[in-house]
Design a protein around this motif. Structure first.
Motif, PDB file in Angstrom:
ATOM      1  N   ARG A 357      -5.941  -6.381  -4.715  1.00  0.00           N
ATOM      2  CA  ARG A 357      -6.610  -5.914  -3.529  1.00  0.00           C
ATOM      3  C   ARG A 357      -7.077  -4.723  -3.640  1.00  0.00           C
ATOM      4  NH1 ARG A 357      -7.362  -8.891   1.075  1.00  0.00           N
ATOM      5  NH2 ARG A 357      -5.818 -11.080   1.071  1.00  0.00           N
ATOM      6  N   ASP A 358      -8.224  -3.920  -3.042  1.00  0.00           N
ATOM      7  CA  ASP A 358      -8.617  -2.727  -3.095  1.00  0.00           C
ATOM      8  C   ASP A 358      -8.477  -1.840  -4.336  1.00  0.00           C
ATOM      9  OD1 ASP A 358      -9.226  -2.464  -0.274  1.00  0.00           O
ATOM     10  OD2 ASP A 358      -7.199  -2.298   0.208  1.00  0.00           O
ATOM     11  N   ASP A 391      -4.974   4.632  -0.330  1.00  0.00           N
ATOM     12  CA  ASP A 391      -4.952   3.101  -0.374  1.00  0.00           C
ATOM     13  C   ASP A 391      -5.326   2.733   1.131  1.00  0.00           C
ATOM     14  OD1 ASP A 391      -3.918   2.775  -3.042  1.00  0.00           O
ATOM     15  OD2 ASP A 391      -1.891   2.963  -2.258  1.00  0.00           O
ATOM     16  N   GLU A 397     -11.844  -6.676  -4.019  1.00  0.00           N
ATOM     17  CA  GLU A 397     -10.720  -7.687  -4.075  1.00  0.00           C
ATOM     18  C   GLU A 397     -11.262  -8.441  -5.415  1.00  0.00           C
ATOM     19  OE1 GLU A 397      -9.476  -5.874  -1.065  1.00  0.00           O
ATOM     20  OE2 GLU A 397     -11.529  -6.399  -0.892  1.00  0.00           O
ATOM     21  N   LEU A 430      -3.777  -2.857  -5.255  1.00  0.00           N
ATOM     22  CA  LEU A 430      -2.641  -3.224  -4.559  1.00  0.00           C
ATOM     23  C   LEU A 430      -2.382  -4.603  -4.925  1.00  0.00           C
ATOM     24  CD1 LEU A 430      -3.567  -1.541  -0.931  1.00  0.00           C
ATOM     25  CD2 LEU A 430      -2.298  -0.703  -3.008  1.00  0.00           C
ATOM     26  N   ARG A 435       1.499  -5.483  -1.323  1.00  0.00           N
ATOM     27  CA  ARG A 435       0.744  -4.381  -1.262  1.00  0.00           C
ATOM     28  C   ARG A 435       1.385  -3.168  -2.011  1.00  0.00           C
ATOM     29  NH1 ARG A 435      -4.293  -4.829   1.883  1.00  0.00           N
ATOM     30  NH2 ARG A 435      -3.932  -6.961   2.990  1.00  0.00           N
TER      31      ARG A 435
END
Length: 552
Positions: A357-358, A391, A397, A430, A435
């Motif tokens: 993610r991110d 973050d 993604e 992440l 996360r």
């Protein structure tokens, strides 16, 4: 707040980029997320060392020729110092390339504003080494550009772990939001969407769930979240009942789709919204930011991302791309059943699960070795350099089995030390579940740029180069020439047409340094197609030839 911070970073970056271009400095980046570098004094700080984190933007003295007209407190202002960092959010979209191919097949040149080079490049898989587990592997290599002795092409390659067998992934809860407006009644729109959904229904597992929302003037939930199991026939019947109606209220469809997704959320499942549309919104809100703000809670609190599938020869590319970028998702485009099978059998299943993610990348160029550089594409994915490790700032993604490629045109300093470091590429992401942030890096030295692109680089690198040069040639045409097929004069590398620059600055876009002319590009593409016996590469060669024949 998250989107506001990102927007502020973009505004700062856009203003600085425009200022530098106005001063006539070729490919010079701007502090806070630029994509180019220029000569710095010999006593300036060096680039990143192996094993060190990507540095913050270094200070540098004003390069020669960078001063620009302007008044600040009654005095002439100077351009910002050169920036040796390039930072962007990862992107695995491919819609721009698919739509360009469709447009060329219809005998028209694509509008430059719809051409995104990174989506051309990322339409072709690369054989990068893959990591174990979540996250990325990093590869960096390069070769001399074909038409410029002092320019090279550098490839930054990122790859995620190969996808698990379908039986091992988490179950999926997919909400299909389907455009049934009047414009979808044209060939290869709603009929293709229905065939695509039929393919997808056959591919999903019994423990996956599906809901169907339609929209025209208004939205309607045709099928609430339903576990497939013994209900595949019920899903097919719902799909077959769809027919084109009136206007395109995409706003209402997105809102109802996310409401249905939240209501039908499955614990332990991967929840996604899949939008199938020509994105020609003409009723309700038609602004992507306004639409997404209405479903912000569903996106942020529940982590429900948006996968867009575009259809139609007339297609709202800008709206769909904006929706999926801001909706933490991806976009593909289909124009025939073969492409539909690829998207719904290969791409969408890979997006059901996530490996990162991110995700963002930052490339730190060594100012002792590098004279200039230019990131090819990613105009809408730029991130302020200082936000690389923030973050809370959106990245991309990325699911399993993906490769992400970023190409740079790079010019080394005259007399640079042999074997000197050129750049260090770092990717940060992440973990989708915890996360927790992680990073991976790889460096490249000047010796890795010595081989000729056409004679020494591997075939996949050559395909990526052809795709990038092709996209760049298409978007250096002026907007007025895009639909007429008139001569664009993009042969060689001296043409500089004014097109819409990054973030709509209207900056003058120069063709890539060292780019081959369309004649040579057509020959190289065909040679690769003949040598590799690969259908996607044959399709690329056909598209390049079509553009040449239309007078590109």
């Amino acid at each position: 707040m998250r989107d506001e911070r990102r927007l502020r970073g973009r505004r700062v970056r856009t203003g600085l980029l425009a200022a530098v271009l106005a001063g006539g400095v070729l490919l010079t980046g701007c502090t806070g997320g630029g994509d180019g570098g220029q000569a710095a004094p010999d006593n300036a700080a060096g680039g990143a060392r192996e094993g060190a984190p990507a540095p913050a933007a270094p200070d540098a003295a004003k390069p020669e020729g960078s001063e620009q007209d302007g008044q600040e407190n009654g005095k002439r202002g100077a351009a910002p110092p050169p920036d040796y960092l390039s930072t962007f959010a990862l992107d695995v979209d491919t819609a721009s390339y698919g739509y360009a191919r469709r447009t060329l097949e219809n005998g028209r040149m694509p509008q430059p504003s719809t051409v995104r080079p990174e989506e051309f490049v990322n339409s072709f898989r690369q054989d990068y080494e893959r990591p174990d587990g979540n996250g990325f592997s990093v590869s960096v290599d390069g070769a001399r550009a074909p038409a410029g002795e002092d320019w090279s092409l550098m490839r930054v390659g990122l790859a995620t772990e190969a996808p698990e067998p379908s039986s091992e992934r988490p179950p999926a809860a997919l909400t299909f939001v389907i455009d049934v407006s009047g414009s979808m009644g044209e060939p290869d729109r709603l009929d293709l969407a229905k065939k695509s959904l039929g393919i997808m229904t056959d591919q999903l597992r019994p423990d996956d769930s599906v809901s169907i929302v339609t929209f025209s003037d208004e939205s309607e939930t045709v099928l609430p979240m339903t576990r497939l199991g013994e209900n595949r026939g019920r899903v097919r019947d719902a799909v077959e009942s769809l027919s084109p109606q009136a206007s395109t209220n995409l706003d209402a469809g997105i809102q109802e789709g996310y409401a249905a997704a939240v209501e039908g959320r499955k614990k332990g499942a991967t929840n996604r919204v899949v939008l199938l549309s020509d994105a020609l919104a003409n009723t309700g809100d038609t602004d992507a930011d306004a639409i997404l703000e209405k479903i912000a809670t569903a996106r942020r609190e529940h982590g429900i991302t948006l996968f867009g599938v575009g259809v139609g020869s007339d297609y709202g590319d800008a709206l769909m791309e904006r929706l999926t970028n801001k909706g933490d998702g991806h976009t593909s485009y289909v124009s025939d059943i073969e492409q539909a099978r690829k998207v719904f059998c290969d791409e969408l299943p890979a997006h059901i699960d996530l490996k990162a993610r991110d995700a963002k990348a930052q490339v730190a160029f060594d100012r002792k070795t590098v004279e200039q550089f230019r990131l090819i594409g990613y105009d809408n994915r730029r991130v302020a350099d200082d936000d690389f490790r923030d973050d809370s700032v959106d990245g991309g993604e990325v699911g399993p089995g993906h490769t992400v490629t970023a190409l740079y045109a790079v010019r080394l300093k005259e007399g640079a030390a042999a074997g000197g470091e050129v750049a260090k590429a770092t990717v940060r992401w992440l973990d989708p579940k915890t996360r927790k942030a992680s990073e991976e890096s790889k460096s490249i030295r000047s010796g890795a740029l010595d081989e000729s692109l056409w004679d020494g680089a591997d075939r996949n690198f050559q395909v990526a180069a052809v795709a990038a040069y092709f996209a760049d040639a298409l978007r250096t045409k002026s907007p007025g020439e895009g639909s007429s097929g008139g001569s664009s004069g993009v042969e060689g590398s001296s043409r500089s047409d004014r097109t819409a620059g990054p973030e709509g600055t209207g900056a003058r876009r120069e063709p890539l340094p060292g780019a081959p002319g369309f004649g040579e590009l057509t020959e190289r593409a065909q040679e690769l197609a003949d040598d590799m016996e690969n259908k996607p590469v044959r399709d690329l060669a056909a598209a390049v030839a079509q553009a040449r024949d239309l007078g590109a």
